[in-house]
Each structure stands twice: as C-alpha cells, then as structure tokens.
Design a protein around this motif. Structure first.
Motif, PDB file in Angstrom:
ATOM      1  N   THR A   5       0.851  -1.186   0.000  1.00 17.05           N
ATOM      2  CA  THR A   5       0.000   0.000   0.000  1.00 17.05           C
ATOM      3  C   THR A   5       0.891   1.242   0.000  1.00 17.05           C
ATOM      4  O   THR A   5       2.035   1.211   0.457  1.00 17.05           O
ATOM      5  CB  THR A   5      -0.933   0.027   1.214  1.00 17.05           C
ATOM      6  OG1 THR A   5      -0.161   0.032   2.422  1.00 17.05           O
ATOM      7  CG2 THR A   5      -1.871  -1.171   1.216  1.00 17.05           C
ATOM      8  N   PRO A   6       0.381   2.372  -0.499  1.00 14.13           N
ATOM      9  CA  PRO A   6       1.198   3.583  -0.582  1.00 14.13           C
ATOM     10  C   PRO A   6       1.330   4.282   0.760  1.00 14.13           C
ATOM     11  O   PRO A   6       0.472   4.173   1.641  1.00 14.13           O
ATOM     12  CB  PRO A   6       0.432   4.459  -1.580  1.00 14.13           C
ATOM     13  CG  PRO A   6      -0.989   4.012  -1.442  1.00 14.13           C
ATOM     14  CD  PRO A   6      -0.934   2.547  -1.144  1.00 14.13           C
ATOM     15  N   GLY A   7       2.419   5.028   0.904  1.00 14.90           N
ATOM     16  CA  GLY A   7       2.624   5.876   2.071  1.00 14.90           C
ATOM     17  C   GLY A   7       3.162   7.227   1.639  1.00 14.90           C
ATOM     18  O   GLY A   7       3.823   7.336   0.605  1.00 14.90           O
ATOM     19  N   THR A   8       2.865   8.244   2.432  1.00 14.26           N
ATOM     20  CA  THR A   8       3.335   9.602   2.160  1.00 14.26           C
ATOM     21  C   THR A   8       4.039  10.096   3.417  1.00 14.26           C
ATOM     22  O   THR A   8       3.409  10.483   4.399  1.00 14.26           O
ATOM     23  CB  THR A   8       2.152  10.529   1.803  1.00 14.26           C
ATOM     24  OG1 THR A   8       1.464   9.980   0.680  1.00 14.26           O
ATOM     25  CG2 THR A   8       2.638  11.922   1.461  1.00 14.26           C
ATOM     26  N   HIS A   9       5.365  10.065   3.392  1.00 12.21           N
ATOM     27  CA  HIS A   9       6.180  10.268   4.589  1.00 12.21           C
ATOM     28  C   HIS A   9       6.516  11.761   4.757  1.00 12.21           C
ATOM     29  O   HIS A   9       7.693  12.149   4.784  1.00 12.21           O
ATOM     30  CB  HIS A   9       7.437   9.424   4.473  1.00 12.21           C
ATOM     31  CG  HIS A   9       8.174   9.171   5.755  1.00 12.21           C
ATOM     32  ND1 HIS A   9       7.710   9.545   6.988  1.00 12.21           N
ATOM     33  CD2 HIS A   9       9.379   8.566   5.976  1.00 12.21           C
ATOM     34  CE1 HIS A   9       8.575   9.185   7.909  1.00 12.21           C
ATOM     35  NE2 HIS A   9       9.609   8.591   7.323  1.00 12.21           N
ATOM     36  N   GLY A  10       5.458  12.597   4.846  1.00 10.07           N
ATOM     37  CA  GLY A  10       5.668  14.023   5.019  1.00 10.07           C
ATOM     38  C   GLY A  10       4.906  14.804   3.970  1.00 10.07           C
ATOM     39  O   GLY A  10       4.045  14.268   3.261  1.00 10.07           O
ATOM     40  N   SER A  11       5.217  16.084   3.865  1.00 10.58           N
ATOM     41  CA  SER A  11       4.553  16.941   2.890  1.00 10.58           C
ATOM     42  C   SER A  11       5.494  18.083   2.512  1.00 10.58           C
ATOM     43  O   SER A  11       6.553  18.272   3.129  1.00 10.58           O
ATOM     44  CB  SER A  11       3.244  17.510   3.472  1.00 10.58           C
ATOM     45  OG  SER A  11       3.521  18.309   4.612  1.00 10.58           O
ATOM     46  N   GLY A  12       5.107  18.822   1.463  1.00 12.84           N
ATOM     47  CA  GLY A  12       5.878  19.991   1.062  1.00 12.84           C
ATOM     48  C   GLY A  12       7.317  19.659   0.746  1.00 12.84           C
ATOM     49  O   GLY A  12       7.632  18.605   0.174  1.00 12.84           O
ATOM     50  N   HIS A  13       8.226  20.557   1.150  1.00 10.02           N
ATOM     51  CA  HIS A  13       9.629  20.371   0.803  1.00 10.02           C
ATOM     52  C   HIS A  13      10.272  19.207   1.538  1.00 10.02           C
ATOM     53  O   HIS A  13      11.346  18.733   1.152  1.00 10.02           O
ATOM     54  CB  HIS A  13      10.410  21.661   1.108  1.00 10.02           C
ATOM     55  CG  HIS A  13      10.553  21.937   2.578  1.00 10.02           C
ATOM     56  ND1 HIS A  13       9.554  22.518   3.337  1.00 10.02           N
ATOM     57  CD2 HIS A  13      11.579  21.702   3.439  1.00 10.02           C
ATOM     58  CE1 HIS A  13       9.973  22.632   4.595  1.00 10.02           C
ATOM     59  NE2 HIS A  13      11.200  22.144   4.685  1.00 10.02           N
ATOM     60  N   VAL A  14       9.606  18.716   2.593  1.00 14.82           N
ATOM     61  CA  VAL A  14      10.162  17.606   3.375  1.00 14.82           C
ATOM     62  C   VAL A  14       9.959  16.262   2.671  1.00 14.82           C
ATOM     63  O   VAL A  14      10.790  15.354   2.810  1.00 14.82           O
ATOM     64  CB  VAL A  14       9.511  17.589   4.781  1.00 14.82           C
ATOM     65  CG1 VAL A  14       9.770  16.277   5.508  1.00 14.82           C
ATOM     66  CG2 VAL A  14      10.021  18.763   5.612  1.00 14.82           C
ATOM     67  N   LEU A  15       8.883  16.131   1.911  1.00 14.46           N
ATOM     68  CA  LEU A  15       8.527  14.828   1.350  1.00 14.46           C
ATOM     69  C   LEU A  15       9.647  14.207   0.522  1.00 14.46           C
ATOM     70  O   LEU A  15       9.981  13.027   0.720  1.00 14.46           O
ATOM     71  CB  LEU A  15       7.236  14.954   0.539  1.00 14.46           C
ATOM     72  CG  LEU A  15       6.693  13.663  -0.067  1.00 14.46           C
ATOM     73  CD1 LEU A  15       6.462  12.608   1.000  1.00 14.46           C
ATOM     74  CD2 LEU A  15       5.392  13.941  -0.821  1.00 14.46           C
ATOM     75  N   PRO A  16      10.293  14.935  -0.407  1.00 12.95           N
ATOM     76  CA  PRO A  16      11.369  14.290  -1.162  1.00 12.95           C
ATOM     77  C   PRO A  16      12.559  13.899  -0.310  1.00 12.95           C
ATOM     78  O   PRO A  16      13.303  12.969  -0.642  1.00 12.95           O
ATOM     79  CB  PRO A  16      11.776  15.335  -2.203  1.00 12.95           C
ATOM     80  CG  PRO A  16      10.888  16.504  -2.047  1.00 12.95           C
ATOM     81  CD  PRO A  16       9.987  16.282  -0.882  1.00 12.95           C
ATOM     82  N   LEU A  17      12.760  14.584   0.819  1.00  9.40           N
ATOM     83  CA  LEU A  17      13.876  14.249   1.695  1.00  9.40           C
ATOM     84  C   LEU A  17      13.666  12.912   2.399  1.00  9.40           C
ATOM     85  O   LEU A  17      14.638  12.227   2.753  1.00  9.40           O
ATOM     86  CB  LEU A  17      14.065  15.351   2.743  1.00  9.40           C
ATOM     87  CG  LEU A  17      14.324  16.765   2.223  1.00  9.40           C
ATOM     88  CD1 LEU A  17      14.394  17.751   3.388  1.00  9.40           C
ATOM     89  CD2 LEU A  17      15.606  16.815   1.404  1.00  9.40           C
ATOM     90  N   MET A  18      12.412  12.558   2.624  1.00  6.95           N
ATOM     91  CA  MET A  18      12.094  11.333   3.362  1.00  6.95           C
ATOM     92  C   MET A  18      12.194  10.092   2.496  1.00  6.95           C
ATOM     93  O   MET A  18      12.380   8.984   2.987  1.00  6.95           O
ATOM     94  CB  MET A  18      10.691  11.423   3.970  1.00  6.95           C
ATOM     95  CG  MET A  18      10.537  12.473   5.048  1.00  6.95           C
ATOM     96  SD  MET A  18      11.572  12.160   6.507  1.00  6.95           S
ATOM     97  CE  MET A  18      12.900  13.352   6.253  1.00  6.95           C
ATOM     98  N   GLY A  19      12.049  10.251   1.190  1.00 11.73           N
ATOM     99  CA  GLY A  19      12.158   9.109   0.291  1.00 11.73           C
ATOM    100  C   GLY A  19      10.908   8.263   0.259  1.00 11.73           C
ATOM    101  O   GLY A  19       9.896   8.550   0.891  1.00 11.73           O
ATOM    102  N   GLU A  20      11.017   7.186  -0.503  1.00 13.72           N
ATOM    103  CA  GLU A  20       9.877   6.296  -0.739  1.00 13.72           C
ATOM    104  C   GLU A  20       9.658   5.384   0.466  1.00 13.72           C
ATOM    105  O   GLU A  20      10.618   4.884   1.072  1.00 13.72           O
ATOM    106  CB  GLU A  20      10.145   5.459  -1.989  1.00 13.72           C
ATOM    107  CG  GLU A  20       8.964   4.661  -2.488  1.00 13.72           C
ATOM    108  CD  GLU A  20       9.252   3.967  -3.812  1.00 13.72           C
ATOM    109  OE1 GLU A  20       8.532   3.013  -4.140  1.00 13.72           O
ATOM    110  OE2 GLU A  20      10.214   4.382  -4.494  1.00 13.72           O
ATOM    111  N   VAL A  21       8.400   5.169   0.806  1.00 15.01           N
ATOM    112  CA  VAL A  21       8.033   4.263   1.894  1.00 15.01           C
ATOM    113  C   VAL A  21       6.860   3.403   1.427  1.00 15.01           C
ATOM    114  O   VAL A  21       6.273   3.652   0.383  1.00 15.01           O
ATOM    115  CB  VAL A  21       7.635   5.019   3.184  1.00 15.01           C
ATOM    116  CG1 VAL A  21       8.796   5.858   3.705  1.00 15.01           C
ATOM    117  CG2 VAL A  21       6.403   5.887   2.966  1.00 15.01           C
ATOM    118  N   MET A  22       6.526   2.408   2.227  1.00 13.03           N
ATOM    119  CA  MET A  22       5.363   1.584   1.900  1.00 13.03           C
ATOM    120  C   MET A  22       4.675   1.137   3.182  1.00 13.03           C
ATOM    121  O   MET A  22       5.251   1.106   4.263  1.00 13.03           O
ATOM    122  CB  MET A  22       5.765   0.354   1.084  1.00 13.03           C
ATOM    123  CG  MET A  22       6.567  -0.692   1.847  1.00 13.03           C
ATOM    124  SD  MET A  22       6.853  -2.185   0.846  1.00 13.03           S
ATOM    125  CE  MET A  22       7.698  -3.236   2.063  1.00 13.03           C
TER     126      MET A  22
END
Length: 255
Positions: free
Chosen positions: A119-136
C-alpha cells in the motif's frame, strides 16, 4: 493473531502459524545520534533482549531503510539468509549489506499461507517529502485470521483512507508519534489517528511509533486524551506499551 509491539515501529506478529518481524529497531537506548536535537536515540530501552526479538522469525518486512526502522544492530543480528520483503528501491542496498534472500514487494506477494499487498505511504509533505524518500505500508491476509492494514510511516492522506475503505480491515496499525522534520509532520499525530478511528469504526486501531525517537511530538498520554475527547473508546484505539502483546480473534470467532 498475536501482535507484540517491541518498540517504535518494530512488531512481532504471530499470524497463520508464522512469525513475522516488522521494521527491526534494536539499538540500545541513547546509542544513536539525535534527530530532533533533544536527546540521543532511541529514547527508550528495548523491552526484551535483541536476540529474543529475532527468535523464530520466518519472514521480515522492512518498509524503508531509515535507521529507526532498520538500524545497524538489526543489520548485524538479522541472519543473512533471513527471507526479507522490502521496497524495490531498497533491494540492492540490502543485498550489499549481505542479505541473500531479499524479495521486492511490488503489488503483492504470496507465500507461507499469507497474502501481502503493498500500500502507498506519504512520509511528510511539502519540501520535506522528497527528503524522506519512498516508503510503503501493507495489507496482510490469511485464512482464519483478521485482515491487517499496517499503514507505515505516512501522514493521513486520501490514499490511506481509500485503502481503509476498500480493504475494511479488522486491525489497522498506525504510526502515531507525530514525528516532525523541519517543523512538518512526517507520520500521523493524535488528530490524524483519531480521524482514522472515525473513518473505520469497524476496526481496532493499534497506535505505535510512540515515545521512542526524539523528534516525535505526540505521547501516549496525549493520544489517549485526544481520543477520549473525540469519543473514541479504549477498545477501539489500543495504545500498547513497549513489549506488550495484543490478541485478535479471527473474524466470526468469539472475542
């Protein structure tokens, strides 16, 4: 099903005759660097010996490679032949660490009498999201067992709610510590966990990832107070202590 919270996101599940280990974080208290600038991590001690966490494990799931989900001690102690399910983007890194039985969880995986759906996950928002990387996250199913939706390191998003509505799980595991990065939440907090409870009244919600890392802003007490204020019962929202085990009956079985 028997669900034991070890610490943070680390779980041992006894499910359909298998023992599953999720996101092993085994470091001793204060042995790793601070994240939030408050104190070294982990902020709590492991409730059982690290070796006991690994005893009898048939399959390990690693949702992503952040150190509070797969730390250096876990990398050292986990047997190199351990069957591991992970994201495709993490396969090569795990193989470089010496693990020889690594399988990417793409859409789904079937084995050991289990069906595991990514299932998808969204590990943050805005400018932080790309820093957190892909999750599941994942949905876990087996004959005679409750369906489990392990949401993983994600904030509450329409995709999380869609999964909840589609799957209709009996058990939902949330990461509810309100961890922050650069002032933005990267996992659920009390308000979002309460919203999950309200969206899935048929489910028992098990809140984890609490009081173990120094950038987490939500305590167990604060979460319980928020849930009580919203009319969420302690039987619907379970907030286990580190080391605590919860038992869930199969659908249709006596509780």
């Amino acid at each position: 099903m028997r669900l034991q919270l070890i610490r943070n996101a680390t779980l041992r599940l006894t499910y359909a005759g298998c023992t599953l280990l999720i996101d092993p974080y085994l470091a001793p208290r204060h042995s790793l660097p601070t994240i939030g600038g408050h104190e070294p991590n982990p902020t709590s001690e492991l409730p059982v010996p690290a070796e006991a966490v690994l005893e009898g494990v048939d399959l390990t799931l690693i949702s992503h490679l952040h150190p509070d989900h797969f730390d250096p001690l876990a990398q050292q102690l986990l047997p190199s032949s351990m069957p591991i399910l992970c994201q495709g983007v993490d396969v090569e890194a795990l193989r470089r660490l010496g693990f020889t039985n690594v399988t990417p969880l793409e859409a789904s995986w079937q084995g050991l009498g289990l069906l595991i759906e990514r299932t998808p996950g969204t590990h943050g928002s805005g400018h932080v999201l790309p820093l957190m990387g892909e999750v599941m996250g994942f949905v876990l199913r087996a004959a005679g067992e409750p369906t489990v939706y392990w949401a993983g390191d994600t904030i509450l998003t329409p995709a999380v709610l869609e999964t909840t509505m589609r799957v209709q799980p009996e058990v939902i595991v949330t990461h509810s510590g309100g961890a922050l990065w650069d002032g933005l939440p990267i996992i659920m907090d009390a308000e979002q966990t309460v919203a999950v409870c309200q969206a899935a009244p048929q489910a028992t919600v098990v809140a984890t990832h609490l009081e173990a890392v120094d950038h987490a802003a939500t305590s167990r007490r604060a979460l319980r107070e928020a849930a009580t204020a919203a009319g969420i019962s302690p039987t619907q929202l379970r907030i286990p202590a580190d080391g605590e085990s919860l038992i869930f009956a199969a659908p249709g079985s006596p509780a």
